[in-house]
Design an enzyme around this catalytic site. Structure first.
Site, mmCIF file in Angstrom:
data_model
loop_
_atom_site.group_PDB
_atom_site.id
_atom_site.type_symbol
_atom_site.label_atom_id
_atom_site.label_comp_id
_atom_site.label_asym_id
_atom_site.label_seq_id
_atom_site.Cartn_x
_atom_site.Cartn_y
_atom_site.Cartn_z
ATOM 1 N N ASP A 576 -7.196 -18.243 5.729
ATOM 2 C CA ASP A 576 -6.290 -19.311 5.289
ATOM 3 C C ASP A 576 -5.244 -19.820 6.284
ATOM 4 O O ASP A 576 -5.251 -20.972 6.675
ATOM 5 C CB ASP A 576 -5.560 -18.863 4.012
ATOM 6 C CG ASP A 576 -6.530 -18.414 2.937
ATOM 7 O OD1 ASP A 576 -7.744 -18.318 3.234
ATOM 8 O OD2 ASP A 576 -6.091 -18.162 1.806
ATOM 9 N N GLU A 776 -5.578 -4.945 -0.097
ATOM 10 C CA GLU A 776 -6.250 -6.137 0.425
ATOM 11 C C GLU A 776 -6.196 -6.148 1.952
ATOM 12 O O GLU A 776 -7.161 -6.482 2.623
ATOM 13 C CB GLU A 776 -5.535 -7.367 -0.147
ATOM 14 C CG GLU A 776 -6.175 -8.689 0.202
ATOM 15 C CD GLU A 776 -5.459 -9.857 -0.469
ATOM 16 O OE1 GLU A 776 -4.365 -9.652 -1.035
ATOM 17 O OE2 GLU A 776 -5.987 -10.976 -0.434
#
Ligand SMILES: *[C@@H]1O[C@H](CO)[C@@H](O)[C@H](O)[C@H]1NC(C)=O
Ligand SMILES: *[C@@H]1O[C@H](CO)[C@@H](O)[C@H](O)[C@H]1NC(C)=O
Ligand SMILES: *[C@@H]1O[C@H](CO)[C@@H](O)[C@H](O)[C@H]1NC(C)=O
Length: 805
Positions: A576, A776
């Site tokens: 991202d 994550e």
């Protein structure tokens, strides 16, 4: 050589492949029919590929001694619940497993053991609980809900409670067209329902009595039953209000748990939806245990008694341990436990989704503008099915195209056929234009976890095609197997053969071949869609590259970029906020897009090889070669010594500008094994990985160099934090490029490999030991887990690193 062997084999056995494929499918369908496939719930069951009339179930719980304890009722996995831990300690979707749930706020230590009969038609969930803190007075109010769907359509589906004298046990008679007739029983093994010994009766109103289990049957539309928690809270809320009104100011607090017992407050007519609420005394040394058993009437392997359940659970546990050790070799016991749990959590995230998705096919992207794109013309499409694992049950309980390929790299090492089943489910989703959504969000239940602006998918947006990466790895594995195989075993397989194990496709490559043949046209569409929609504008560089003297050597068709990047983000890339060219330009070319197309091409080449499509093999080999060359011709910056995006810099006269931010993007051509083995660039990439001032850390490779101006800035998502997926690819690539150094562990490359491997293992393990979860990503400076907690998607690749690399 391998290929021609497969061909000969193929020709000699073609007629029986069809029949064998049937057997294989039957076996897969049976063993994967039932599972906790509502993995968005702490525990939620539904069958796979039963869409019209599935049976669904879920478990909720709260402490009803607490006033308003029902506000903390647990249902969907939610990071805000702050459970001390929830984890599948062992789990295999084919046979079952054991999930632990430690909930301090509700003072509950809950274990759910799920096991299936060998024929896959029956299952049991044993629910055991005890207080975490025996000193604290509490109840464990367990609320089960279940529904036999399809009742409204054909009036054939049913789920009806049978009359029974037992005060604690329930039996239900069920039927669905797809599932046939079944019996569901809920039976206590031990435990005390809550009551206060100073009171004669616990009943506060008709039906509101916590000292015995409560049953409420009602009708809820099939597509609303996932709101079981809201419905429960609403009915209960109104019931509580009335009781309190009737008792004005003198409500006896000792009766609080009865207040929170569901009753038929609205006088609803019965239906195929049921709540069963059991409120156990959860203090002192009290514990409780009950079994929920689903038995298909026609099955010969019904699960009958509590001791049969105990045996089944034990053999499930043993079987998983055996299967695990067959696939992974981990000597240190604590590390093995960690790895088994981590793999189990990845598998425990596997869900089955059915429903519509929302797609905006109208909004056309203006490629010259880079503001945030809003997709306002979403329309429902489908319904579709998806069988997939999820990145995180709490935060991301749905299909993610780019994550899934990484999940499969892990799953295929444990159960090759399961990985294959998942990849085929995804390939099924490829539409007529060759597109698959980046996030597959099917149905309202899945959508309820997604902010509305992100539910709409666009057919212009791509994502790293990791499924093709996984497919390529699978084919490589199968092709490598062929010459070591006993040919005779192809000839007459029986269903028993398939019941022997989990890696049938590896052993029966002709089945893969048949599959590859079937899906080739779809994959081709997908390939064409990707390479057409994400094509870069090379003509913008014509004069510049002419002047540089390389225009003729550039392969004009093999240049790519991510469509849909904005000023601040490039979501399609999967990375991202990784820094890109400061000023976006229509002429930008992304090195990672090119590398990913390289992998797609290689995968298509392998499939064509398996299918003996010689012309296609040659064509893909040529494209692959062009891509590999373009990586160097267009994207290698001699000055910076790394792979970079390129764009056109208008400020300094038209010039090819390298946009170099050392990090995962610069490593990708290496990580995806696209750099030729003799390339002089290989050394520089390895040097970048080894550089402690840049990417190397005690916890793994950083996503962005410490020396980069954007390191740690802004959202700091892919600007430093350590991610397992790319680290895994890098380790695997080191193995691929330098097998001898890695094995001998002597030269600096061997040392890098060992150090990187150890750092990753130690850090993920340390965090798990401290916090009980995988994360994550991991912090660049001190390695602490960051981003989403309980992210056992691609972080689970640590299991391969521990047990296979
Ligand atoms: C297995 O299930 C799939 C999906 O429902 C179905 O299409 C297929 O026919 C089944 N195959 C067999 C052999 O039962
Ligand atoms: C939870 O209960 C199980 C037995 O069901 C026990 O083995 C385990 O140690 C308990 N965990 C905690 C944290 O109390
Ligand atoms: C009543 O429940 C018990 C325990 O689950 C079961 O063994 C028995 O068969 C049930 N009787 C009827 C009539 O369903």
């Amino acid at each position: 050589m391998l290929i021609s062997l497969l061909t000969i084999l193929w020709l000699s056995i073609t007629p029986i492949v069809g029949a064998k494929n049937e057997l294989f499918q039957e076996y897969m369908n049976q063993t994967l029919l039932w599972g906790p496939y509502r993995s968005n719930c702490y525990f939620g069951i539904r069958p796979r590929y039963v869409n019209k009339s599935p049976f669904i179930m879920g478990i909720m719980w709260f402490d009803s001694l607490k006033e308003n304890g029902v506000g903390s009722i647990r249902h969907f996995v939610n990071p805000d619940d702050h459970l001390k831990k929830y984890a599948w300690e062992v789990y295999d979707p084919r046979i079952g497993g054991r999930e632990i749930l430690l909930d301090e706020e509700n003072n509950l230590n809950l274990t759910v053991s799920f096991s299936k009969s060998h024929d896959g038609l029956n299952w049991v969930a044993r629910v055991e609980g005890s207080p975490l803190n025996p000193e604290r007075k509490s109840t464990a109010s367990i609320v089960l809900y279940m529904q036999q769907q399809g009742g409204d359509d054909d009036h054939v589906s049913k789920l009806v409670k049978l009359e029974n004298k037992s005060k604690t046990d329930f039996q239900f008679d069920g039927y669905s067209k797809e599932l046939g007739a079944y019996l569901l029983s809920i039976k206590d093994n031990m435990g005390q329902y809550y009551s206060d010994s100073t009171l004669k009766s616990m009943e506060v109103a008709l039906g509101a009595d916590c000292s015995k289990p409560t049953h409420l049957s009602l009708r809820i539309p099939d597509d609303q039953s996932w709101k079981a928690r809201d419905v429960f809270q609403t009915i209960l809320g109104d019931s509580v209000k009335e009781i309190l009104q009737n008792n004005a100011n003198d409500f006896d607090r000792r009766l609080t748990p009865s207040l929170y017992q569901i009753r038929n407050f609205y006088n609803l007519p019965p239906g195929n939806f049921h709540y069963v609420q059991k409120t156990f005394d959860n203090s002192g040394s009290n514990g409780f245990e009950f079994d929920i058993t689903f038995n298909t009437v026609d099955s010969l392997q019904k699960i009958k008694t509590a001791s049969a359940v105990s045996n089944l659970i034990e053999s499930t546990n043993n079987e998983i341990n055996i299967r695990f050790d067959k696939s992974f070799s981990i000597k240190v016991e604590e590390e093995r436990k960690f790895a088994l749990e981590t793999l189990s959590n990845l598998l425990g995230g596997i869900g089955y989704f059915h429903g519509t998705q929302i797609v905006d096919r109208k909004t056309i992207f203006d490629e010259e503008q880079f503001d945030d794109i809003s997709l306002k013309n979403g329309a429902e499409e489908g319904p579709f099915d998806l069988f997939t694992s999820v990145p995180s049950r709490g935060k991301f309980p749905r299909g993610f195209y780019w994550d899934e390929g990484f999940h499969l790299l892990q799953i295929m090492e444990y159960d090759f056929d399961l990985a294959f089943e998942i990849i085929s489910s995804w390939i099924n989703l490829i539409d007529d234009n060759g597109w698959v959504a980046r996030e597959v969000i099917l149905g309202d239940e899945a959508r309820s976890k997604v902010p509305p602006e992100f539910t709409v998918q666009s057919p212009h947006i791509a994502n790293p095609p990791t499924l093709l990466l996984a497919f390529s790895e699978m084919l490589t594995k199968v092709l490598n197997n062929i010459n070591t195989m006993d040919m005779n075993r192809y000839i007459d397989a029986t269903i028993d053969d398939f019941q022997q194990g989990t890696n049938q496709l590896e052993r029966h490559p002709e089945l893969i071949r048949e599959y590859a043949e079937k899906v080739y046209p779809k994959l081709l569409k997908h390939y064409n869609w990707f390479t057409t929609t994400q094509k870069g504008l090379i003509d913008e560089y014509a004069e510049i590259l002419e002047e540089e003297g390389i225009w003729n050597s550039v392969h004009k068709d093999e240049v790519f970029k991510w469509v849909g990047r904005t000023y601040t983000h490039c979501l399609p890339s999967g990375l991202d906020d990784y820094p890109r060219a400061e000023t976006p330009d229509i002429a930008e070319l992304n090195v990672d897009t090119l590398a990913w197309v390289g992998i797609m091409t290689r995968s298509m080449k392998q499939i064509a090889q398996v299918l003996d499509m010689d012309k296609d093999v040659i064509r893909y080999a040529q494209i692959e070669k062009n891509i590999i060359e373009n990586l160097d011709i267009l994207h290698w910056s001699e000055e910076k010594g790394c792979y970079c995006d390129v764009t056109i810099d208008d400020d300094f006269g038209d010039k090819r500008e390298f946009v170099c931010h050392e990090g995962y993007i610069s490593l990708l051509p290496f990580a995806l094994k696209l750099i030729p083995k003799h390339s002089p660039h290989l050394k520089k990439v390895v040097a970048l990985m080894s550089n402690k001032k840049k990417l190397f850390s005690d916890y793994g490779l950083l996503s962005l160099s410490k020396e980069d101006e954007y390191f740690g800035k802004g959202e700091n998502y892919w600007r430093g934090p350590i991610w397992m997926n790319i680290n895994y690819l890098c380790l695997d690539a080191l193995n691929f490029y330098f097998p001898e150094e890695v094995t001998a562990s002597k030269t600096s490359v061997g040392g890098l490999y060992q150090a990187l491997k150890n750092n990753l293992i130690n850090n993920v393990y340390r965090n798990w030991k401290d916090k009980g979860y995988c994360y994550e990503n991991y912090d660049a400076n001190d390695g602490h887990g960051s981003g989403t907690e309980h992210f056992t998607g691609w972080t689970a690749l640590i299991v391969n690193i521990l047990g296979r690399l």
